[in-house]
Design a protein around this motif. Structure first.
Motif, PDB file in Angstrom:
ATOM      1  N   VAL A  28      20.979  92.099   2.582  1.00  0.00           N
ATOM      2  CA  VAL A  28      21.080  91.627   3.960  1.00  0.00           C
ATOM      3  C   VAL A  28      21.031  90.098   3.972  1.00  0.00           C
ATOM      4  N   ASP A  29      21.974  89.483   4.665  1.00  0.00           N
ATOM      5  CA  ASP A  29      22.017  88.031   4.833  1.00  0.00           C
ATOM      6  C   ASP A  29      20.829  87.643   5.718  1.00  0.00           C
ATOM      7  N   THR A  30      19.907  86.864   5.162  1.00  0.00           N
ATOM      8  CA  THR A  30      18.643  86.600   5.840  1.00  0.00           C
ATOM      9  C   THR A  30      18.410  85.106   6.017  1.00  0.00           C
ATOM     10  N   TYR A  31      17.954  84.750   7.214  1.00  0.00           N
ATOM     11  CA  TYR A  31      17.575  83.376   7.550  1.00  0.00           C
ATOM     12  C   TYR A  31      16.090  83.383   7.878  1.00  0.00           C
ATOM     13  N   VAL A  32      15.356  82.411   7.343  1.00  0.00           N
ATOM     14  CA  VAL A  32      13.915  82.349   7.553  1.00  0.00           C
ATOM     15  C   VAL A  32      13.554  81.032   8.213  1.00  0.00           C
ATOM     16  N   VAL A  33      12.675  81.125   9.205  1.00  0.00           N
ATOM     17  CA  VAL A  33      12.097  79.943   9.831  1.00  0.00           C
ATOM     18  C   VAL A  33      10.604  80.206   9.984  1.00  0.00           C
ATOM     19  N   LYS A  54      13.353  80.335  -0.565  1.00  0.00           N
ATOM     20  CA  LYS A  54      14.759  79.954  -0.787  1.00  0.00           C
ATOM     21  C   LYS A  54      15.427  80.854  -1.819  1.00  0.00           C
ATOM     22  N   LYS A  55      14.634  81.488  -2.684  1.00  0.00           N
ATOM     23  CA  LYS A  55      15.175  82.422  -3.680  1.00  0.00           C
ATOM     24  C   LYS A  55      15.766  83.667  -3.020  1.00  0.00           C
ATOM     25  N   TYR A  56      15.271  83.962  -1.812  1.00  0.00           N
ATOM     26  CA  TYR A  56      15.610  85.220  -1.164  1.00  0.00           C
ATOM     27  C   TYR A  56      16.430  85.075   0.116  1.00  0.00           C
ATOM     28  N   ALA A  57      16.423  83.870   0.695  1.00  0.00           N
ATOM     29  CA  ALA A  57      17.028  83.708   2.023  1.00  0.00           C
ATOM     30  C   ALA A  57      17.395  82.251   2.258  1.00  0.00           C
ATOM     31  N   THR A  58      18.110  82.019   3.347  1.00  0.00           N
ATOM     32  CA  THR A  58      18.377  80.660   3.803  1.00  0.00           C
ATOM     33  C   THR A  58      17.162  80.207   4.600  1.00  0.00           C
ATOM     34  N   LEU A  59      16.532  79.133   4.155  1.00  0.00           N
ATOM     35  CA  LEU A  59      15.319  78.626   4.787  1.00  0.00           C
ATOM     36  C   LEU A  59      15.683  77.476   5.718  1.00  0.00           C
ATOM     37  N   GLN A  63      11.760  72.551  13.094  1.00  0.00           N
ATOM     38  CA  GLN A  63      12.001  71.475  14.055  1.00  0.00           C
ATOM     39  C   GLN A  63      13.497  71.209  14.273  1.00  0.00           C
ATOM     40  N   ASN A  64      14.353  71.885  13.519  1.00  0.00           N
ATOM     41  CA  ASN A  64      15.792  71.639  13.583  1.00  0.00           C
ATOM     42  C   ASN A  64      16.458  72.531  14.634  1.00  0.00           C
ATOM     43  N   LEU A  65      16.497  72.047  15.860  1.00  0.00           N
ATOM     44  CA  LEU A  65      17.118  72.826  16.934  1.00  0.00           C
ATOM     45  C   LEU A  65      18.637  72.799  16.881  1.00  0.00           C
ATOM     46  N   PHE A  66      19.209  72.078  15.894  1.00  0.00           N
ATOM     47  CA  PHE A  66      20.653  72.091  15.669  1.00  0.00           C
ATOM     48  C   PHE A  66      21.064  73.170  14.670  1.00  0.00           C
ATOM     49  N   ALA A  67      20.112  73.899  14.135  1.00  0.00           N
ATOM     50  CA  ALA A  67      20.416  74.940  13.150  1.00  0.00           C
ATOM     51  C   ALA A  67      21.285  76.029  13.778  1.00  0.00           C
ATOM     52  N   SER A  68      22.053  76.683  12.942  1.00  0.00           N
ATOM     53  CA  SER A  68      22.994  77.715  13.396  1.00  0.00           C
ATOM     54  C   SER A  68      22.330  78.795  14.245  1.00  0.00           C
ATOM     55  N   ASP A  98      10.837  75.250  22.312  1.00  0.00           N
ATOM     56  CA  ASP A  98      10.687  73.895  21.790  1.00  0.00           C
ATOM     57  C   ASP A  98      10.695  73.807  20.272  1.00  0.00           C
ATOM     58  N   THR A  99      10.770  74.944  19.598  1.00  0.00           N
ATOM     59  CA  THR A  99      10.907  74.978  18.139  1.00  0.00           C
ATOM     60  C   THR A  99      12.074  75.899  17.803  1.00  0.00           C
ATOM     61  N   LEU A 100      12.544  75.821  16.566  1.00  0.00           N
ATOM     62  CA  LEU A 100      13.651  76.685  16.164  1.00  0.00           C
ATOM     63  C   LEU A 100      13.255  78.155  16.264  1.00  0.00           C
ATOM     64  N   LEU A 101      12.039  78.480  15.882  1.00  0.00           N
ATOM     65  CA  LEU A 101      11.599  79.870  15.924  1.00  0.00           C
ATOM     66  C   LEU A 101      11.613  80.400  17.355  1.00  0.00           C
ATOM     67  N   SER A 102      10.981  79.689  18.268  1.00  0.00           N
ATOM     68  CA  SER A 102      10.925  80.184  19.649  1.00  0.00           C
ATOM     69  C   SER A 102      12.292  80.121  20.328  1.00  0.00           C
ATOM     70  N   ARG A 103      13.086  79.113  20.021  1.00  0.00           N
ATOM     71  CA  ARG A 103      14.438  79.011  20.578  1.00  0.00           C
ATOM     72  C   ARG A 103      15.293  80.181  20.105  1.00  0.00           C
ATOM     73  N   THR A 104      15.200  80.504  18.826  1.00  0.00           N
ATOM     74  CA  THR A 104      15.996  81.605  18.274  1.00  0.00           C
ATOM     75  C   THR A 104      15.582  82.936  18.892  1.00  0.00           C
TER      76      THR A 104
END
Length: 188
Positions: A28-33, A54-59, A63-68, A98-104
């Motif tokens: 599974v394509d996984t993104y972690v924040v 990073k070995k297992y997922a895209t980290l 704070q990067n609210l421009f992330a995909s 206000d953070t990438l986690l909560s925004r996502t």
């Protein structure tokens, strides 16, 4: 399949870590924040640094609210926050992005994708319960870290796998992490 995993500062970071590893093994394509406290708790409880994921997922940086993953146009199958602190739960319930986690998490809700919040707190007071109710009404799945015992676990990893399996089940991902109720003992 593409899933986002959020890791917050609640105790139980082993759930998030184990989920990320299982998703990798299942292709599974996984993104972690992770929140800052999520990283600190993971290091304390598991001896694992967030960077090791990073070995297992895209980290991604919280704070990067421009992330995909901050955009609804970036297609995912949903998000799991494991563990989900009551602070993060409250922020998501009240639309604070206000953070990438909560925004996502907010994006996942608005796009009507699956959002699983593995809460890890006890006891709960009324505000916790009302935030959970508000999120459940908005379409989130509240999944407390409450493993079953009918499979007669003898080691901690069996309790962890029980909950990871429930998350995978919620996304319809086939796995062999547990013996299901009603199956013959020992059959995976």
């Amino acid at each position: 399949m593409r899933i986002v995993v959020g890791i917050t500062g609640a105790s139980g970071s082993i759930y998030g870590y184990s989920l990320v590893r299982a998703l990798r093994e299942l292709g599974v394509d996984t993104y972690v924040v992770a929140t800052k406290m999520g990283g600190q708790v993971m290091q304390y409880e598991c001896g694992v640094k967030v960077e090791d994921l990073k070995k297992y997922a895209t980290l991604l940086d919280n704070q990067n609210l421009f992330a995909s993953i901050a955009s609804g146009s970036f297609l995912t199958d949903g998000m799991v926050v494991a563990p989900c602190s009551m602070n993060t739960l409250g922020g998501i319930a009240n639309g604070i992005g206000d953070t990438l986690l909560s925004r996502t998490a907010s994006v996942v809700l608005k796009e009507q994708r699956k959002l699983i919040l593995m809460t890890r707190e006890t006891p709960l007071h009324l505000i916790h319960l009302e935030n959970m109710t508000q999120l459940a009404r908005a379409g989130a799945v509240i999944m407390p870290a409450a493993p079953g015992f009918y499979h007669r676990p003898t080691e901690i990893w069996e309790l962890i796998n029980f909950m990871v399996a429930r998350i995978l089940d919620a996304f319809g991902i086939d796995h062999g992490l547990l013996t299901r109720w009603g199956e013959k003992e020992g059959v995976q």
